[in-house]
Design a protein around this motif. Structure first.
Motif, short mmCIF file in Angstrom:
data_model
loop_
_atom_site.label_atom_id
_atom_site.label_comp_id
_atom_site.label_asym_id
_atom_site.label_seq_id
_atom_site.Cartn_x
_atom_site.Cartn_y
_atom_site.Cartn_z
N GLU A 11 41.84 80.88 3.88
CA GLU A 11 42.35 81.98 3.06
C GLU A 11 43.87 82.10 3.11
O GLU A 11 44.52 82.30 2.10
N HIS A 12 44.45 81.98 4.30
CA HIS A 12 45.88 82.22 4.48
C HIS A 12 46.62 80.90 4.68
O HIS A 12 46.33 80.16 5.63
N PRO A 13 47.60 80.59 3.81
CA PRO A 13 48.34 79.33 3.95
C PRO A 13 49.39 79.41 5.06
O PRO A 13 49.68 80.48 5.60
N LYS A 14 49.96 78.26 5.40
CA LYS A 14 51.08 78.24 6.33
C LYS A 14 52.17 79.15 5.78
O LYS A 14 52.35 79.21 4.57
N PRO A 15 52.83 79.90 6.58
CA PRO A 15 53.02 79.80 8.02
C PRO A 15 51.96 80.52 8.86
O PRO A 15 52.09 80.60 10.08
N HIS A 16 50.92 81.02 8.25
CA HIS A 16 49.82 81.63 9.00
C HIS A 16 49.15 80.54 9.84
O HIS A 16 49.10 79.38 9.43
N PRO A 17 48.59 80.87 11.00
CA PRO A 17 47.96 79.85 11.84
C PRO A 17 46.60 79.36 11.33
O PRO A 17 46.07 78.35 11.81
N GLU A 18 46.03 80.05 10.35
CA GLU A 18 44.68 79.72 9.90
C GLU A 18 44.47 78.26 9.50
O GLU A 18 43.42 77.67 9.84
N PRO A 19 45.39 77.60 8.80
CA PRO A 19 45.13 76.19 8.46
C PRO A 19 44.90 75.33 9.70
O PRO A 19 43.97 74.51 9.72
N TYR A 20 45.72 75.51 10.72
CA TYR A 20 45.54 74.71 11.93
C TYR A 20 44.30 75.13 12.73
O TYR A 20 43.60 74.29 13.27
N LEU A 21 44.02 76.41 12.77
CA LEU A 21 42.83 76.87 13.48
C LEU A 21 41.56 76.38 12.78
O LEU A 21 40.58 76.01 13.45
#
Length: 88
Positions: A11-21
């Motif tokens: 849901e949340h793109p970088k710079p949010h941590p969600e892509p890596y998590l």
């Protein structure tokens, strides 16, 4: 590669941590055994927010960015081998 992670997978793109998590979860990897390679401040911020070590590759595009939070800074991808083999 066992999978490809695309923007629609979180849901949340970088710079949010969600892509890596999301990538860690899908790959079944722990943060402690993961090393991110980035060349953008947004990507570095995302990795740091996910508590994952990050290598920044410097080149013309990265000269103006703040990469002070990177775990490692290298000039070429060939230097990555030294970091990976030295991790204890």
């Amino acid at each position: 590669m066992d999978f490809v992670l695309v923007r629609e997978d979180y849901e949340h793109p970088k710079p949010h941590p969600e892509p890596y998590l999301t990538g860690l979860e899908r790959f079944g990897a722990a943060r402690e055994e993961t090393l991110v390679v980035e060349d953008s401040p947004r990507g570095l911020t995302s990795a740091v927010a996910a508590w994952i070590d990050c290598v920044v590759v410097h080149h013309d595009f990265t000269q103006a960015g703040d990469f002070s939070l990177a775990s490692y800074r290298i000039n070429t991808l060939t230097e990555l081998k030294d970091i990976v083999l030295d991790v204890s």
